[in-house]
Design a protein around this motif. Structure first.
Motif, PDB file in Angstrom:
ATOM      1  N   LYS A  46       0.832  -1.199   0.000  1.00  0.00           N
ATOM      2  CA  LYS A  46       0.000   0.000   0.000  1.00  0.00           C
ATOM      3  C   LYS A  46       0.871   1.255   0.000  1.00  0.00           C
ATOM      4  O   LYS A  46       0.603   2.204  -0.736  1.00  0.00           O
ATOM      5  N   GLN A  47       1.922   1.271   0.810  1.00  0.00           N
ATOM      6  CA  GLN A  47       2.826   2.420   0.851  1.00  0.00           C
ATOM      7  C   GLN A  47       3.520   2.616  -0.493  1.00  0.00           C
ATOM      8  O   GLN A  47       3.715   3.740  -0.939  1.00  0.00           O
ATOM      9  N   GLU A  48       3.885   1.516  -1.141  1.00  0.00           N
ATOM     10  CA  GLU A  48       4.550   1.608  -2.444  1.00  0.00           C
ATOM     11  C   GLU A  48       3.606   2.197  -3.492  1.00  0.00           C
ATOM     12  O   GLU A  48       4.009   3.038  -4.296  1.00  0.00           O
ATOM     13  N   LYS A  49       2.345   1.794  -3.479  1.00  0.00           N
ATOM     14  CA  LYS A  49       1.375   2.347  -4.423  1.00  0.00           C
ATOM     15  C   LYS A  49       1.171   3.836  -4.181  1.00  0.00           C
ATOM     16  O   LYS A  49       1.101   4.621  -5.120  1.00  0.00           O
ATOM     17  N   GLU A  50       1.079   4.240  -2.908  1.00  0.00           N
ATOM     18  CA  GLU A  50       0.924   5.657  -2.587  1.00  0.00           C
ATOM     19  C   GLU A  50       2.154   6.445  -3.039  1.00  0.00           C
ATOM     20  O   GLU A  50       2.039   7.529  -3.579  1.00  0.00           O
ATOM     21  N   ARG A  51       3.329   5.897  -2.803  1.00  0.00           N
ATOM     22  CA  ARG A  51       4.556   6.575  -3.211  1.00  0.00           C
ATOM     23  C   ARG A  51       4.607   6.690  -4.735  1.00  0.00           C
ATOM     24  O   ARG A  51       5.001   7.719  -5.262  1.00  0.00           O
ATOM     25  N   ASP A  52       4.173   5.657  -5.435  1.00  0.00           N
ATOM     26  CA  ASP A  52       4.153   5.708  -6.892  1.00  0.00           C
ATOM     27  C   ASP A  52       3.235   6.823  -7.384  1.00  0.00           C
ATOM     28  O   ASP A  52       3.567   7.551  -8.307  1.00  0.00           O
ATOM     29  N   PHE A  53       2.075   6.982  -6.741  1.00  0.00           N
ATOM     30  CA  PHE A  53       1.145   8.037  -7.128  1.00  0.00           C
ATOM     31  C   PHE A  53       1.788   9.400  -6.943  1.00  0.00           C
ATOM     32  O   PHE A  53       1.721  10.261  -7.811  1.00  0.00           O
ATOM     33  N   PHE A  54       2.439   9.604  -5.792  1.00  0.00           N
ATOM     34  CA  PHE A  54       3.065  10.897  -5.533  1.00  0.00           C
ATOM     35  C   PHE A  54       4.255  11.142  -6.450  1.00  0.00           C
ATOM     36  O   PHE A  54       4.523  12.279  -6.830  1.00  0.00           O
ATOM     37  N   CYS A  55       4.949  10.092  -6.835  1.00  0.00           N
ATOM     38  CA  CYS A  55       6.038  10.240  -7.804  1.00  0.00           C
ATOM     39  C   CYS A  55       5.497  10.686  -9.157  1.00  0.00           C
ATOM     40  O   CYS A  55       6.089  11.547  -9.810  1.00  0.00           O
ATOM     41  N   ILE A  56       4.380  10.122  -9.555  1.00  0.00           N
ATOM     42  CA  ILE A  56       3.760  10.497 -10.830  1.00  0.00           C
ATOM     43  C   ILE A  56       3.318  11.959 -10.779  1.00  0.00           C
ATOM     44  O   ILE A  56       3.553  12.721 -11.720  1.00  0.00           O
ATOM     45  N   VAL A  57       2.687  12.351  -9.684  1.00  0.00           N
ATOM     46  CA  VAL A  57       2.237  13.744  -9.541  1.00  0.00           C
ATOM     47  C   VAL A  57       3.437  14.684  -9.545  1.00  0.00           C
ATOM     48  O   VAL A  57       3.426  15.722 -10.216  1.00  0.00           O
ATOM     49  N   ARG A  58       4.490  14.331  -8.809  1.00  0.00           N
ATOM     50  CA  ARG A  58       5.692  15.173  -8.747  1.00  0.00           C
ATOM     51  C   ARG A  58       6.335  15.305 -10.124  1.00  0.00           C
ATOM     52  O   ARG A  58       6.724  16.403 -10.538  1.00  0.00           O
ATOM     53  N   ASP A  59       6.423  14.214 -10.848  1.00  0.00           N
ATOM     54  CA  ASP A  59       7.019  14.264 -12.184  1.00  0.00           C
ATOM     55  C   ASP A  59       6.163  15.078 -13.141  1.00  0.00           C
ATOM     56  O   ASP A  59       6.692  15.843 -13.949  1.00  0.00           O
ATOM     57  N   ALA A  60       4.849  14.936 -13.047  1.00  0.00           N
ATOM     58  CA  ALA A  60       3.954  15.708 -13.912  1.00  0.00           C
ATOM     59  C   ALA A  60       4.087  17.198 -13.613  1.00  0.00           C
ATOM     60  O   ALA A  60       4.132  18.032 -14.532  1.00  0.00           O
ATOM     61  N   PHE A  61       4.183  17.545 -12.331  1.00  0.00           N
ATOM     62  CA  PHE A  61       4.356  18.952 -11.984  1.00  0.00           C
ATOM     63  C   PHE A  61       5.690  19.479 -12.490  1.00  0.00           C
ATOM     64  O   PHE A  61       5.776  20.607 -12.970  1.00  0.00           O
ATOM     65  N   ARG A  62       6.732  18.673 -12.381  1.00  0.00           N
ATOM     66  CA  ARG A  62       8.055  19.101 -12.847  1.00  0.00           C
ATOM     67  C   ARG A  62       8.033  19.395 -14.342  1.00  0.00           C
ATOM     68  O   ARG A  62       8.560  20.419 -14.798  1.00  0.00           O
ATOM     69  N   VAL A  63       7.394  18.541 -15.117  1.00  0.00           N
ATOM     70  CA  VAL A  63       7.285  18.760 -16.568  1.00  0.00           C
ATOM     71  C   VAL A  63       6.445  20.006 -16.852  1.00  0.00           C
ATOM     72  O   VAL A  63       6.823  20.848 -17.665  1.00  0.00           O
ATOM     73  N   PHE A  64       5.311  20.135 -16.153  1.00  0.00           N
ATOM     74  CA  PHE A  64       4.461  21.309 -16.328  1.00  0.00           C
ATOM     75  C   PHE A  64       5.216  22.585 -15.969  1.00  0.00           C
ATOM     76  O   PHE A  64       5.147  23.585 -16.689  1.00  0.00           O
ATOM     77  N   ALA A  65       5.946  22.562 -14.870  1.00  0.00           N
ATOM     78  CA  ALA A  65       6.684  23.752 -14.428  1.00  0.00           C
ATOM     79  C   ALA A  65       7.768  24.122 -15.428  1.00  0.00           C
ATOM     80  O   ALA A  65       7.973  25.307 -15.718  1.00  0.00           O
ATOM     81  N   ARG A  66       8.447  23.132 -15.987  1.00  0.00           N
ATOM     82  CA  ARG A  66       9.494  23.414 -16.965  1.00  0.00           C
ATOM     83  C   ARG A  66       8.912  24.060 -18.221  1.00  0.00           C
ATOM     84  O   ARG A  66       9.408  25.072 -18.707  1.00  0.00           O
ATOM     85  N   HIS A  67       7.819  23.490 -18.725  1.00  0.00           N
ATOM     86  CA  HIS A  67       7.185  24.052 -19.925  1.00  0.00           C
ATOM     87  C   HIS A  67       6.598  25.437 -19.650  1.00  0.00           C
ATOM     88  O   HIS A  67       6.671  26.331 -20.495  1.00  0.00           O
ATOM     89  N   SER A  68       6.013  25.610 -18.467  1.00  0.00           N
ATOM     90  CA  SER A  68       5.456  26.913 -18.109  1.00  0.00           C
ATOM     91  C   SER A  68       6.545  27.965 -18.000  1.00  0.00           C
ATOM     92  O   SER A  68       6.367  29.104 -18.451  1.00  0.00           O
ATOM     93  N   ALA A  69       7.663  27.613 -17.395  1.00  0.00           N
ATOM     94  CA  ALA A  69       8.772  28.568 -17.256  1.00  0.00           C
ATOM     95  C   ALA A  69       9.291  28.997 -18.624  1.00  0.00           C
ATOM     96  O   ALA A  69       9.575  30.179 -18.845  1.00  0.00           O
ATOM     97  N   ILE A  70       9.375  28.068 -19.529  1.00  0.00           N
ATOM     98  CA  ILE A  70       9.839  28.398 -20.886  1.00  0.00           C
ATOM     99  C   ILE A  70       8.842  29.335 -21.572  1.00  0.00           C
ATOM    100  O   ILE A  70       9.226  30.327 -22.191  1.00  0.00           O
ATOM    101  N   ALA A  71       7.563  29.031 -21.440  1.00  0.00           N
ATOM    102  CA  ALA A  71       6.538  29.858 -22.094  1.00  0.00           C
ATOM    103  C   ALA A  71       6.418  31.233 -21.455  1.00  0.00           C
ATOM    104  O   ALA A  71       6.261  32.239 -22.152  1.00  0.00           O
ATOM    105  N   LEU A  72       6.514  31.295 -20.126  1.00  0.00           N
ATOM    106  CA  LEU A  72       6.273  32.549 -19.427  1.00  0.00           C
ATOM    107  C   LEU A  72       7.471  33.496 -19.437  1.00  0.00           C
ATOM    108  O   LEU A  72       7.327  34.656 -19.080  1.00  0.00           O
ATOM    109  N   GLU A  73       8.642  33.009 -19.808  1.00  0.00           N
ATOM    110  CA  GLU A  73       9.793  33.903 -19.861  1.00  0.00           C
ATOM    111  C   GLU A  73       9.919  34.591 -21.221  1.00  0.00           C
ATOM    112  O   GLU A  73      10.818  35.389 -21.428  1.00  0.00           O
ATOM    113  N   SER A  74       8.986  34.313 -22.099  1.00  0.00           N
ATOM    114  CA  SER A  74       9.074  34.875 -23.443  1.00  0.00           C
ATOM    115  C   SER A  74       8.505  36.294 -23.493  1.00  0.00           C
ATOM    116  O   SER A  74       7.751  36.725 -22.623  1.00  0.00           O
ATOM    117  N   ALA A  75       8.873  37.001 -24.541  1.00  0.00           N
ATOM    118  CA  ALA A  75       8.355  38.350 -24.758  1.00  0.00           C
ATOM    119  C   ALA A  75       6.858  38.311 -25.059  1.00  0.00           C
ATOM    120  O   ALA A  75       6.128  39.248 -24.727  1.00  0.00           O
TER     121      ALA A  75
END
Length: 104
Positions: free
Chosen positions: A10-39
């Protein structure tokens, strides 16, 4: 009563979910930073403010008119704090890794 193995699974499944959420946020944040730093992003923000200012006389500078921009800016500021923090943490981690191993 759960066995130790069931608890660990159960702990492993919960950790996997949070890893997926963390990775998705990291990708979203990277793309957002690239888009938002533009003119274009800055120009878009200026355009939104100009439209807001120009609509003021039309609605007689009502309280709702002011509330719209205040609420929008508060929400954007709140979300940008997380994006900026994520970007700074990533940059700091990269710098520390390069300082720790000069071959990188």
């Amino acid at each position: 009563m759960q066995t130790q193995t069931e608890k660990l699974r159960k702990q492993e499944k919960e950790r996997d979910f949070f890893c997926i959420v963390r990775d998705a946020f990291r990708v979203f944040a990277r793309h957002s930073a690239i888009a938002l730093e533009s003119a274009r992003a800055f120009a878009g923000a200026v355009l939104v403010i100009l439209v807001w200012i120009l609509t003021g006389p039309t609605v007689h500078f009502s309280d709702t008119w002011q509330l719209v921009i205040n609420a929008a800016l508060t929400i954007v500021t709140f979300l940008m704090v997380f994006l900026i923090q994520n970007t700074q943490n990533s940059d700091a981690k990269a710098v520390h890794l390069k300082l720790a191993d000069p071959r990188l």
